[in-house]
Design a protein around this motif. Sequence first.
Motif, short mmCIF file in Angstrom:
data_model
loop_
_atom_site.label_atom_id
_atom_site.label_comp_id
_atom_site.label_asym_id
_atom_site.label_seq_id
_atom_site.Cartn_x
_atom_site.Cartn_y
_atom_site.Cartn_z
N ASN A 363 -15.36 124.96 23.62
CA ASN A 363 -16.28 125.88 24.30
C ASN A 363 -16.57 127.11 23.45
O ASN A 363 -17.08 128.10 23.96
N SER A 375 -19.26 129.63 24.98
CA SER A 375 -20.24 128.86 25.73
C SER A 375 -19.61 128.27 26.99
O SER A 375 -18.41 128.40 27.23
N ASP A 376 -20.44 127.60 27.77
CA ASP A 376 -20.05 126.84 28.95
C ASP A 376 -19.36 127.71 29.99
O ASP A 376 -18.13 127.75 30.10
N GLY A 378 -19.58 127.27 33.19
CA GLY A 378 -19.66 126.54 34.45
C GLY A 378 -18.52 126.83 35.42
O GLY A 378 -18.66 126.66 36.62
N LEU A 556 -15.38 119.22 29.68
CA LEU A 556 -16.79 119.12 29.38
C LEU A 556 -16.98 119.07 27.88
O LEU A 556 -16.46 119.91 27.14
N PRO A 558 -18.76 119.43 24.22
CA PRO A 558 -19.71 120.39 23.67
C PRO A 558 -21.09 119.76 23.55
O PRO A 558 -21.23 118.57 23.32
N ARG A 559 -22.09 120.64 23.67
CA ARG A 559 -23.46 120.17 23.58
C ARG A 559 -24.05 120.51 22.23
O ARG A 559 -23.74 121.52 21.66
#
Length: 559
Positions: A363, A375-376, A378, A556, A558-559
């Motif tokens: 993240n 990041s992330d 959520g 989750l 990583p994007r």
Amino acid sequence: MALVYTSLLITLAIAPLTAGEPLGQYCDTSYNYTTNSPYQSNLQRVAATLPSNASASSTLFDTATLGAVPDVVYALALCRGDVNASACESCVAAAFQDAQNLCAFNQDATVYYDACLLRYSNKNFLTFPTSDGRGDYMILSSKQNVTAPVRVFDAAVAVLLNATADYAAAANSSRRFGTTVQGFQTFDSKNPKLYGLAQCTPDMAPADCRSCLSGMLQLTLSDFSGKTGGRILTLRCNYRYEQYAFFSGSPLLQLPEPPVGAPPVNATPPAAGGGATGNKTSKILAIALPIVVSLLATVMICSCIWRRKRKTPGKPSLPDPEKRSELDWGKRFKIVNGIARGLQYLHEDSQVKIIHRDLKASNVLLDSDYNPKISDFGLARLFGSDQMQDVTNCVVGTYGYMSPEYAMRGHYSIKSDVFSFGVLILEIVTGRRNGGSYSSEDNVDLLSFVWEHWTTGIVMEIMDPSLSRLASRDQMAKCIQIGLLCVQDDPVDRPMMSMVNVMLGSNTVTLKTPSKPVFCFQNNGTNSNMYSDVYQGSQFTNRSPWSQNEVSITELEPR
């Protein structure tokens, strides 16, 4: 070092000013001088030279000391970073005249203008923080209220001013001055812009400048809630924001515009933690975080610090030799510092506390210059200014990074993120992930592994072998010690992220001695998939023995 503000100088509404009209003044009546006295003579001599000296300086700043106690005069003049030399000299000269009229025969006077400020005194105030203990400040706010949703606007202002403060405090900014423009999305399809300015006296170190500006932001942002413009002025630092370009020249910093398509104010996104509190917090996050996150993560098309690829069981490492070699010690230390500064913003500098709750390697993203971006969000939670911690019945996050009080009892706070940061910093320095065993002889987690080497004085043996022998061993050892301090069992014993940044940036701060981390996930050596439990609604998908504690996890990618 933080500046403690001790007295409110004045609160006014911003209105058009005539040229040379002062914004306000502070007159200390404790000490006075008389006509033709030695103090007046010294003051007149300083007034004859300081305006030209300040305007001739490349930083538009100067100080002066003249005379002997008790008639010594200390003076400081600072012009706004975007004015020219002629305007600077005229402003400081007018300030001396006005100060002697507005604060007649007072030995200590401060006067503020749009283009400059001046203070003179019989007391030495020239060090930071001011040695006389005075922390005067002046607040000015617009009479107009915004038409955009207040929470969205306030969040945009907070991020704008923090980004401007970071720019002004940067080591390469000799004037300690920054201007910024930021567009922001409103729900009536209009796209107004926000303009910001921040400045410190150029003799301040970058850390002192940022501390001064942070102190003002924490103190005053609530005073500007929903106002179209506002400013705060102190002797050492100041900032301002408006919905129009109030400074000269192009902005020095252009912030990215937040993403379009934020939900309407009355939207109710799915709860991220369960219960009424989760719904309320998620609603605020859905509105505020698109602004906050987009500015924190300026470039989000990045590569991860670690990929999720698994290598040989029991040998967690950076993804491959090529990628691993790219992260030399300089880049890793830069990453550590960037993550620490980002967390300090979320925890302490933002208008509301933001608890990430799932800080981990995947993240944290890197841009092309290896600047880290958290990041992330959520699983994130927002806290009010007075809230310190909360409890949840549904623990979510990633094993190995969870603090003990959160994993076992559902208690989370900013110190939960500090624990996660501690794990992360140990992973970055050693090149090992917090899971699995590191030798065939014993099964031990990263925290215990690092602790054993720390206590025996051979901590350098566990540094990532891909790092050059020329890398700073002192910095590595300091990072290990900071990491261990962050993973202390008791949240009270973990440092605030502002203190972490002080420890990272200073070679003179004495670090505390950490205690043994008692919260360690032991692995039996047969399960190579440590991050395997996924929470799905009210059901658990059980793929490892970790589900025995009925602790839910979301992992989750990583994007």
